[in-house]
Scaffold this active site. Sequence first.
Site, PDB file in Angstrom:
ATOM      1  N   ASP A 178      -5.681  -3.554  -9.412  1.00  0.00           N
ATOM      2  CA  ASP A 178      -5.494  -2.099  -9.457  1.00  0.00           C
ATOM      3  C   ASP A 178      -6.605  -1.420 -10.265  1.00  0.00           C
ATOM      4  O   ASP A 178      -7.169  -2.019 -11.178  1.00  0.00           O
ATOM      5  CB  ASP A 178      -4.113  -1.783 -10.058  1.00  0.00           C
ATOM      6  CG  ASP A 178      -3.634  -0.392  -9.676  1.00  0.00           C
ATOM      7  OD1 ASP A 178      -4.259   0.240  -8.798  1.00  0.00           O
ATOM      8  OD2 ASP A 178      -2.631   0.071 -10.257  1.00  0.00           O
ATOM      9  N   GLY A 184     -10.002   2.871  -7.565  1.00  0.00           N
ATOM     10  CA  GLY A 184     -10.248   4.302  -7.371  1.00  0.00           C
ATOM     11  C   GLY A 184     -10.674   4.968  -8.670  1.00  0.00           C
ATOM     12  O   GLY A 184     -11.659   5.722  -8.710  1.00  0.00           O
ATOM     13  N   ARG A 185      -9.946   4.686  -9.753  1.00  0.00           N
ATOM     14  CA  ARG A 185     -10.273   5.293 -11.049  1.00  0.00           C
ATOM     15  C   ARG A 185     -11.635   4.825 -11.562  1.00  0.00           C
ATOM     16  O   ARG A 185     -12.389   5.583 -12.147  1.00  0.00           O
ATOM     17  CB  ARG A 185      -9.170   4.964 -12.072  1.00  0.00           C
ATOM     18  CG  ARG A 185      -7.970   5.896 -11.957  1.00  0.00           C
ATOM     19  CD  ARG A 185      -6.760   5.325 -12.662  1.00  0.00           C
ATOM     20  NE  ARG A 185      -6.156   4.250 -11.882  1.00  0.00           N
ATOM     21  CZ  ARG A 185      -5.228   3.429 -12.343  1.00  0.00           C
ATOM     22  NH1 ARG A 185      -4.816   3.540 -13.581  1.00  0.00           N
ATOM     23  NH2 ARG A 185      -4.718   2.499 -11.553  1.00  0.00           N
ATOM     24  N   HIS A 202     -13.567  -0.074  -4.185  1.00  0.00           N
ATOM     25  CA  HIS A 202     -13.033  -1.207  -3.405  1.00  0.00           C
ATOM     26  C   HIS A 202     -14.133  -2.238  -3.136  1.00  0.00           C
ATOM     27  O   HIS A 202     -13.901  -3.435  -3.158  1.00  0.00           O
ATOM     28  CB  HIS A 202     -12.436  -0.730  -2.079  1.00  0.00           C
ATOM     29  CG  HIS A 202     -11.267   0.202  -2.259  1.00  0.00           C
ATOM     30  ND1 HIS A 202     -10.258  -0.054  -3.153  1.00  0.00           N
ATOM     31  CD2 HIS A 202     -10.946   1.374  -1.667  1.00  0.00           C
ATOM     32  CE1 HIS A 202      -9.373   0.932  -3.102  1.00  0.00           C
ATOM     33  NE2 HIS A 202      -9.757   1.812  -2.210  1.00  0.00           N
ATOM     34  N   GLU A 206       2.879   0.053   1.409  1.00  0.00           N
ATOM     35  CA  GLU A 206       2.852   1.472   1.034  1.00  0.00           C
ATOM     36  C   GLU A 206       1.435   2.062   1.114  1.00  0.00           C
ATOM     37  O   GLU A 206       1.272   3.282   1.147  1.00  0.00           O
ATOM     38  CB  GLU A 206       3.392   1.656  -0.396  1.00  0.00           C
ATOM     39  CG  GLU A 206       4.900   1.426  -0.531  1.00  0.00           C
ATOM     40  CD  GLU A 206       5.316  -0.045  -0.445  1.00  0.00           C
ATOM     41  OE1 GLU A 206       4.507  -0.918  -0.834  1.00  0.00           O
ATOM     42  OE2 GLU A 206       6.427  -0.331   0.046  1.00  0.00           O
ATOM     43  N   TRP A 248      -0.536   2.283   3.489  1.00  0.00           N
ATOM     44  CA  TRP A 248      -0.827   3.028   4.726  1.00  0.00           C
ATOM     45  C   TRP A 248      -0.770   4.531   4.469  1.00  0.00           C
ATOM     46  O   TRP A 248      -1.301   5.313   5.252  1.00  0.00           O
ATOM     47  CB  TRP A 248       0.185   2.672   5.819  1.00  0.00           C
ATOM     48  CG  TRP A 248       0.093   1.253   6.284  1.00  0.00           C
ATOM     49  CD1 TRP A 248       0.971   0.243   5.978  1.00  0.00           C
ATOM     50  CD2 TRP A 248      -0.909   0.661   7.121  1.00  0.00           C
ATOM     51  NE1 TRP A 248       0.573  -0.930   6.569  1.00  0.00           N
ATOM     52  CE2 TRP A 248      -0.571  -0.701   7.284  1.00  0.00           C
ATOM     53  CE3 TRP A 248      -2.064   1.149   7.747  1.00  0.00           C
ATOM     54  CZ2 TRP A 248      -1.355  -1.585   8.041  1.00  0.00           C
ATOM     55  CZ3 TRP A 248      -2.828   0.277   8.509  1.00  0.00           C
ATOM     56  CH2 TRP A 248      -2.474  -1.072   8.652  1.00  0.00           C
ATOM     57  N   ARG A 290      -2.363   6.152   2.407  1.00  0.00           N
ATOM     58  CA  ARG A 290      -3.643   6.668   1.908  1.00  0.00           C
ATOM     59  C   ARG A 290      -4.443   7.291   3.051  1.00  0.00           C
ATOM     60  O   ARG A 290      -4.147   7.051   4.225  1.00  0.00           O
ATOM     61  CB  ARG A 290      -4.433   5.528   1.285  1.00  0.00           C
ATOM     62  CG  ARG A 290      -3.713   4.983   0.066  1.00  0.00           C
ATOM     63  CD  ARG A 290      -4.569   4.010  -0.686  1.00  0.00           C
ATOM     64  NE  ARG A 290      -3.871   3.540  -1.861  1.00  0.00           N
ATOM     65  CZ  ARG A 290      -4.448   3.010  -2.920  1.00  0.00           C
ATOM     66  NH1 ARG A 290      -5.764   2.879  -2.941  1.00  0.00           N
ATOM     67  NH2 ARG A 290      -3.741   2.609  -3.953  1.00  0.00           N
ATOM     68  N   LEU A 324      -8.612 -25.531  -4.140  1.00  0.00           N
ATOM     69  CA  LEU A 324      -7.942 -24.300  -4.563  1.00  0.00           C
ATOM     70  C   LEU A 324      -7.377 -23.614  -3.317  1.00  0.00           C
ATOM     71  O   LEU A 324      -7.985 -23.673  -2.254  1.00  0.00           O
ATOM     72  CB  LEU A 324      -8.994 -23.393  -5.236  1.00  0.00           C
ATOM     73  CG  LEU A 324      -8.649 -21.931  -5.487  1.00  0.00           C
ATOM     74  CD1 LEU A 324      -7.607 -21.805  -6.602  1.00  0.00           C
ATOM     75  CD2 LEU A 324      -9.911 -21.149  -5.879  1.00  0.00           C
ATOM     76  N   ARG A 338       3.793  -2.103 -13.630  1.00  0.00           N
ATOM     77  CA  ARG A 338       4.852  -2.244 -12.622  1.00  0.00           C
ATOM     78  C   ARG A 338       4.408  -3.273 -11.601  1.00  0.00           C
ATOM     79  O   ARG A 338       3.235  -3.660 -11.557  1.00  0.00           O
ATOM     80  CB  ARG A 338       5.151  -0.896 -11.947  1.00  0.00           C
ATOM     81  CG  ARG A 338       3.937  -0.238 -11.324  1.00  0.00           C
ATOM     82  CD  ARG A 338       4.289   1.093 -10.633  1.00  0.00           C
ATOM     83  NE  ARG A 338       3.085   1.806 -10.261  1.00  0.00           N
ATOM     84  CZ  ARG A 338       2.463   2.681 -11.027  1.00  0.00           C
ATOM     85  NH1 ARG A 338       2.937   3.007 -12.215  1.00  0.00           N
ATOM     86  NH2 ARG A 338       1.336   3.266 -10.617  1.00  0.00           N
ATOM     87  N   GLU A 360       5.211 -14.948 -16.100  1.00  0.00           N
ATOM     88  CA  GLU A 360       4.764 -14.183 -17.263  1.00  0.00           C
ATOM     89  C   GLU A 360       3.948 -13.007 -16.727  1.00  0.00           C
ATOM     90  O   GLU A 360       3.175 -13.165 -15.776  1.00  0.00           O
ATOM     91  CB  GLU A 360       3.879 -15.050 -18.167  1.00  0.00           C
ATOM     92  CG  GLU A 360       4.601 -16.198 -18.817  1.00  0.00           C
ATOM     93  CD  GLU A 360       5.663 -15.740 -19.818  1.00  0.00           C
ATOM     94  OE1 GLU A 360       5.480 -14.675 -20.445  1.00  0.00           O
ATOM     95  OE2 GLU A 360       6.677 -16.451 -19.945  1.00  0.00           O
TER      96      GLU A 360
HETATM   97  C1  IPE Z   1      -0.633  -1.920  -5.709  1.00  0.00           C
HETATM   98  O1  IPE Z   1      -1.498  -0.954  -6.136  1.00  0.00           O
HETATM   99  C2  IPE Z   1      -1.091  -2.465  -4.402  1.00  0.00           C
HETATM  100  C3  IPE Z   1      -2.333  -3.225  -4.431  1.00  0.00           C
HETATM  101  C4  IPE Z   1      -2.984  -3.580  -5.518  1.00  0.00           C
HETATM  102  C5  IPE Z   1      -2.841  -3.614  -3.149  1.00  0.00           C
HETATM  103  P1  IPE Z   1      -1.218   0.592  -5.862  1.00  0.00           P
HETATM  104  O2  IPE Z   1      -2.251   1.342  -6.612  1.00  0.00           O
HETATM  105  O3  IPE Z   1      -1.113   0.838  -4.415  1.00  0.00           O
HETATM  106  O4  IPE Z   1       0.230   0.778  -6.512  1.00  0.00           O
HETATM  107  P2  IPE Z   1       0.953   2.063  -7.077  1.00  0.00           P
HETATM  108  O5  IPE Z   1       0.931   3.066  -5.998  1.00  0.00           O
HETATM  109  O6  IPE Z   1       0.175   2.503  -8.265  1.00  0.00           O
HETATM  110  O7  IPE Z   1       2.311   1.576  -7.441  1.00  0.00           O
HETATM  111  C1  IPE Z   2      -6.364  -0.986  -6.032  1.00  0.00           C
HETATM  112  O1  IPE Z   2      -7.048   0.089  -6.545  1.00  0.00           O
HETATM  113  C2  IPE Z   2      -6.773  -1.345  -4.626  1.00  0.00           C
HETATM  114  C3  IPE Z   2      -5.759  -1.068  -3.602  1.00  0.00           C
HETATM  115  C4  IPE Z   2      -4.556  -0.619  -3.805  1.00  0.00           C
HETATM  116  C5  IPE Z   2      -6.152  -1.334  -2.214  1.00  0.00           C
HETATM  117  P1  IPE Z   2      -6.550   1.550  -6.291  1.00  0.00           P
HETATM  118  O2  IPE Z   2      -7.201   2.059  -5.041  1.00  0.00           O
HETATM  119  O3  IPE Z   2      -5.077   1.627  -6.306  1.00  0.00           O
HETATM  120  O4  IPE Z   2      -7.157   2.313  -7.547  1.00  0.00           O
HETATM  121  P2  IPE Z   2      -6.477   3.462  -8.392  1.00  0.00           P
HETATM  122  O5  IPE Z   2      -5.139   2.977  -8.818  1.00  0.00           O
HETATM  123  O6  IPE Z   2      -6.378   4.660  -7.504  1.00  0.00           O
HETATM  124  O7  IPE Z   2      -7.406   3.670  -9.533  1.00  0.00           O
HETATM  125 MG    MG Z   3      -3.693   1.981  -7.763  1.00  0.00          MG
END
Ligand code: IPE
Ligand code: IPE
Ligand code: MG
Length: 248
Positions: free
Chosen positions: A25, A28-29, A42, A72, A74, A76, A136, A193, A206
């Site tokens: 995660d 994007g940020r 990405h 979820e 999708w 985006r 692996l 989460r 863990e």
């Molecule tokens: C969880 O990240 C899904 C993946 C890492 C592929 P998200 O960024 O989509 O989750 P939420 O929306 O913050 O819960």
């Molecule tokens: C995780 O990074 C990658 C995917 C969910 C595909 P995010 O795209 O959710 O990045 P943030 O959370 O918006 O920073």
């Molecule tokens: Mg995210």
Amino acid sequence: MLFRKKQKGKIDESRVPTHVAFIMDGNGRWAKKRAMPRTYGHKVGVDSMGVVIRHALELKIKYVSFYAFSTENWNRPQDEVDEIFRLMADAIERRRQWFMDNNVRFMTIGDLSRLDKKLQEKLKDFKEATKNNNGLTVNVAINYGSRNEIVRAVNKIISDGLKSVDEKTFAKYLDSGEIPDPDFVVRTSGEQRLSNFMLYQNAYAELYFPKTYWPDFREKEMDEAIVEFQSRDRKFGAIKTPMKKDSK
Ligand code: IPE
Ligand code: IPE
Ligand code: MG
């Protein structure tokens, strides 16, 4: 071994987790901070995946899972979704030989039937080519959601005509049926989460939530994660403390 306490910050290679699952995660940020489009995050995130896979091999970890696209996700913008799948197809092409050379198996969890047919073929082909590699295992969650996986498992059980199942049989019906449960879940970016990720399988994992955004998660961050895992006291509901038994 009393001296282990002094080695704080070092990995004990004899006690690495069997299965580490990453919720990647913060792409994007990470990009936004650099005034770049989310898709750039990405792209660099795929590089982090490569680094983590290589390092897992060095550490002799047997299974790594990556949450790449959720049921979820999708929701985006279409451009972003398309770019994520394009990056996936591209990574498969580029890494294929490396997986073969390093005895690494590729597998997926999630419902692939909603993906573009060409990508489905590519994934199938890659799995097939690497299925006998046993160093692996790299497991990638694509169009994955735990609830979706559990419901698909229940429907398979019904269509197989089973009247009842025990926990072991049920787990076999999940997409991850042939691999052990994660010991350790690492979610980057500071969010705390599970976002529908391997809920059944992670019952006793863990959990660790480093602040680092995924594109910055590299060897050093992975080492820190493993050290953190090794400091945990896994009890599984009992009183004994197997992980620390020789440090007291
Ligand atoms: C969880 O990240 C899904 C993946 C890492 C592929 P998200 O960024 O989509 O989750 P939420 O929306 O913050 O819960
Ligand atoms: C995780 O990074 C990658 C995917 C969910 C595909 P995010 O795209 O959710 O990045 P943030 O959370 O918006 O920073
Ligand atoms: Mg995210």
